[in-house]
Design a protein around this motif. Structure first.
Motif, PDB file in Angstrom:
ATOM      1  N   ASN A  81       0.854  -1.201   0.000  1.00  0.00           N
ATOM      2  CA  ASN A  81       0.000   0.000   0.000  1.00  0.00           C
ATOM      3  C   ASN A  81       0.887   1.248   0.000  1.00  0.00           C
ATOM      4  OD1 ASN A  81       0.858  -0.737   2.572  1.00  0.00           O
ATOM      5  ND2 ASN A  81      -1.017  -0.144   3.615  1.00  0.00           N
TER       6      ASN A  81
ATOM      7  N   THR B  43      -6.268   1.177  -0.523  1.00  0.00           N
ATOM      8  CA  THR B  43      -5.508   1.064  -1.772  1.00  0.00           C
ATOM      9  C   THR B  43      -5.916  -0.189  -2.555  1.00  0.00           C
ATOM     10  OG1 THR B  43      -3.758  -0.120  -0.622  1.00  0.00           O
ATOM     11  CG2 THR B  43      -3.506   2.268  -0.789  1.00  0.00           C
TER      12      THR B  43
ATOM     13  N   THR C 289      -5.068   2.634   8.325  1.00  0.00           N
ATOM     14  CA  THR C 289      -4.596   1.385   7.748  1.00  0.00           C
ATOM     15  C   THR C 289      -4.605   0.328   8.860  1.00  0.00           C
ATOM     16  OG1 THR C 289      -2.916   0.398   6.317  1.00  0.00           O
ATOM     17  CG2 THR C 289      -2.102   1.853   8.073  1.00  0.00           C
TER      18      THR C 289
HETATM   19  P1  IMP Z   1      -5.077   0.376   3.137  1.00  0.00           P
HETATM   20  O1  IMP Z   1      -3.801   0.554   3.858  1.00  0.00           O
HETATM   21  O2  IMP Z   1      -4.921   0.033   1.691  1.00  0.00           O
HETATM   22  O3  IMP Z   1      -6.027  -0.545   3.860  1.00  0.00           O
HETATM   23  O4  IMP Z   1      -5.836   1.814   3.137  1.00  0.00           O
HETATM   24  C1  IMP Z   1      -6.301   2.425   4.323  1.00  0.00           C
HETATM   25  C2  IMP Z   1      -6.119   3.931   4.273  1.00  0.00           C
HETATM   26  O5  IMP Z   1      -4.737   4.234   4.344  1.00  0.00           O
HETATM   27  C3  IMP Z   1      -6.616   4.599   3.001  1.00  0.00           C
HETATM   28  O6  IMP Z   1      -7.081   5.902   3.336  1.00  0.00           O
HETATM   29  C4  IMP Z   1      -5.382   4.709   2.137  1.00  0.00           C
HETATM   30  O7  IMP Z   1      -5.475   5.750   1.192  1.00  0.00           O
HETATM   31  C5  IMP Z   1      -4.368   5.036   3.219  1.00  0.00           C
HETATM   32  N1  IMP Z   1      -3.001   4.650   2.841  1.00  0.00           N
HETATM   33  C6  IMP Z   1      -2.472   3.399   2.819  1.00  0.00           C
HETATM   34  N2  IMP Z   1      -1.177   3.437   2.465  1.00  0.00           N
HETATM   35  C7  IMP Z   1      -0.871   4.733   2.282  1.00  0.00           C
HETATM   36  C8  IMP Z   1       0.347   5.423   1.948  1.00  0.00           C
HETATM   37  O8  IMP Z   1       1.424   4.835   1.761  1.00  0.00           O
HETATM   38  N3  IMP Z   1       0.249   6.776   1.858  1.00  0.00           N
HETATM   39  C9  IMP Z   1      -0.902   7.450   2.108  1.00  0.00           C
HETATM   40  N4  IMP Z   1      -2.051   6.863   2.428  1.00  0.00           N
HETATM   41  C10 IMP Z   1      -2.036   5.510   2.515  1.00  0.00           C
END
Ligand code: IMP
Length: 431
Positions: free
Chosen positions: A38, A129, A239
């Motif tokens: 991510n 993501t 996250t």
């Molecule tokens: P996940 O980590 O894909 O489950 O996403 C959860 C939240 O974290 C979402 O709002 C994503 O856009 C954010 N997010 C995850 N990884 C990043 C990163 O590396 N930079 C900024 N936002 C992130």
């Protein structure tokens, strides 16, 4: 030797990749400790841009050893692709890249579930993501996850993968009315990955502790940011891992007594990608200006990032929960053309001044940020090589941030290239 953790003190994308790249020059080992692909860490070397999702940014320094710790969730296809892409650009990793045998594996059913869950909740979605990060950590906590070590035990791997696929397929079909995933295909693909992964797999906690005893210098590379941390972020818009400094210990097996320094990286303003609270978000005109000048598009999903003023309340809290010892400010140059610059110094909720940020998104939605205004510097800062090269108003802005944060700024970055950054020598701040 000193061991340093680098974390984001906002909502991720603070420019940690560049700060790690600067520090990696004098580090022996760079270690990722949480999250997965991510993340998207962008590093510019000469005219070349590298975006790394899983492999630590330290890999771009020839003599640096890189480790993917036990706290990371690994999509093996992405790991192998990243190695191939680096090799195609002349960066070799053999003998200096290790991956923990305890790291959990991301499977196609995690990605499928991530997307289905987001689609089902509609307006209440997190804006993930879509890389399967949350569902992989769900399985880890449920104790049904499969780790890299399990992949190297073909008999039991097959059995446990089968059980997982059967359970997930029931959920896909019965709960979401969606198609299932194909067990035989996953098994064949992952058996292939196992062969290529094997030379990189190691018992990393013992390895890292041996290096600590030998006096090597370790650099822990955080991904995402404090306000996306599972415990300390704007839950549930977070996250699924510990993106704060404590995560560096749990996610690598190196104890807290070995950490000497925690650097908090902040942008000179604020950005967020995905849904969730953002008290200092710009109106649409300023949003466009800063997004364009700062190239604020996600390195992983290319989504436009939401942009806003620097929020000292957020960062002050991040300093506490991470035990941040000093700050790196990035992208100062993006503010060069603004006539006036605002800083949020605190929040009011129902007329009352808050001592710390609230716990619920409902309360976040009702906050009123308190601002102070500062004159812009209206000069190009992108060539500044020392603090003294910055216009006076820019130095005053940084000094004001230090006062509000009650922390020292040790590094300032004024562009994406390696030479567009400088360390602040203590004693020069007042000049
Ligand atoms: P996940 O980590 O894909 O489950 O996403 C959860 C939240 O974290 C979402 O709002 C994503 O856009 C954010 N997010 C995850 N990884 C990043 C990163 O590396 N930079 C900024 N936002 C992130």
């Amino acid at each position: 030797m000193s061991n340093t953790v680098v974390v984001g003190a906002q909502w991720g994308d603070e420019g940690k990749g560049k700060v790690i790249d600067m520090l990696a020059e004098s580090a022996d080992v760079v270690i990722r400790f949480q999250g997965g692909n991510n993340a998207g860490h962008t590093v510019v070397v000469g005219e070349e841009q590298f975006i790394l999702h899983l492999i630590p940014s330290g890999i771009l320094h020839e003599r640096t050893v890189c480790v993917i710790g036990n706290g990371v969730v690994v999509d093996p296809a992405v790991f192998l692709e990243e190695i191939d892409r680096l090799a195609a650009r002349g960066v070799t990793v053999a003998g200096r890249l290790w991956i923990s045998d305890q790291a959990h594996l991301i499977f196609p059913y995690h990605k499928h579930l991530d997307k289905l869950k987001e689609a089902q909740v509609g307006a209440g979605k997190i804006g993930t993501t879509g890389r399967g990060i949350g569902p992989c950590y769900m399985d880890k906590a449920a104790r049904t996850g499969l780790r890299i070590a399990d992949l190297l035990e073909p008999g039991s791997f097959r059995l446990r993968l089968k059980q997982n696929v059967e359970e997930k397929n029931l959920i896909f079909r019965k709960v979401y009315g969606a198609d299932g995933v194909d067990f035989e295909k996953i098994l064949a693909d992952y058996t292939g990955f196992a062969k290529r992964l094997k030379p990189f797999v190691a018992a990393t906690p013992a390895m890292l502790n041996r290096w600590v005893r030998e006096g090597k210098s370790l650099l822990f590379e955080g991904a995402q940011g404090t306000w996306l941390d599972l415990d300390h972020g704007t839950y549930p818009f977070v996250t699924s891992s510990s993106a704060t400094a404590g995560g560096a210990c749990a996610g690598t097996g190196v104890g807290p007594a070995h950490i000497n320094r925690v650097i908090g990286v902040v942008k000179a303003y604020t950005t967020r990608v995905g849904e969730g609270p953002f008290p200092t978000e710009f109106d649409s005109e300023l949003m466009e200006t800063i997004r364009t000048k700062g190239k604020e598009f996600g390195a992983t999903t290319a989504r436009p990032r939401r942009c806003g003023w620097f929020d000292a309340m957020l960062v002050r809290h991040a300093i506490q929960v991470n035990g941040i010892t000093d700050i790196a400010v990035t992208k100062l140059d993006v503010l060069d053309e603004l006539k006036t610059i605002r800083i949020c110094t605190g929040y009011r909720l129902d007329g009352k001044l808050l001592e710390s940020p609230p716990a619920t998104v409902e309360a976040w939605g009702h906050l009123t940020p308190i601002y102070e205004e500062h004159p812009g510097w209206l000069r190009d800062t992108s060539t500044a090589a020392r603090l003294e090269d910055l216009p006076e108003a820019a130095r005053r802005y940084l000094k004001r941030l230090e006062a509000l944060l009650e922390a020292k700024i040790s590094t300032v970055s004024v562009g994406s290239k390696r030479d567009q950054a400088f360390h602040i020598e203590r004693g020069n701040e007042g000049k």
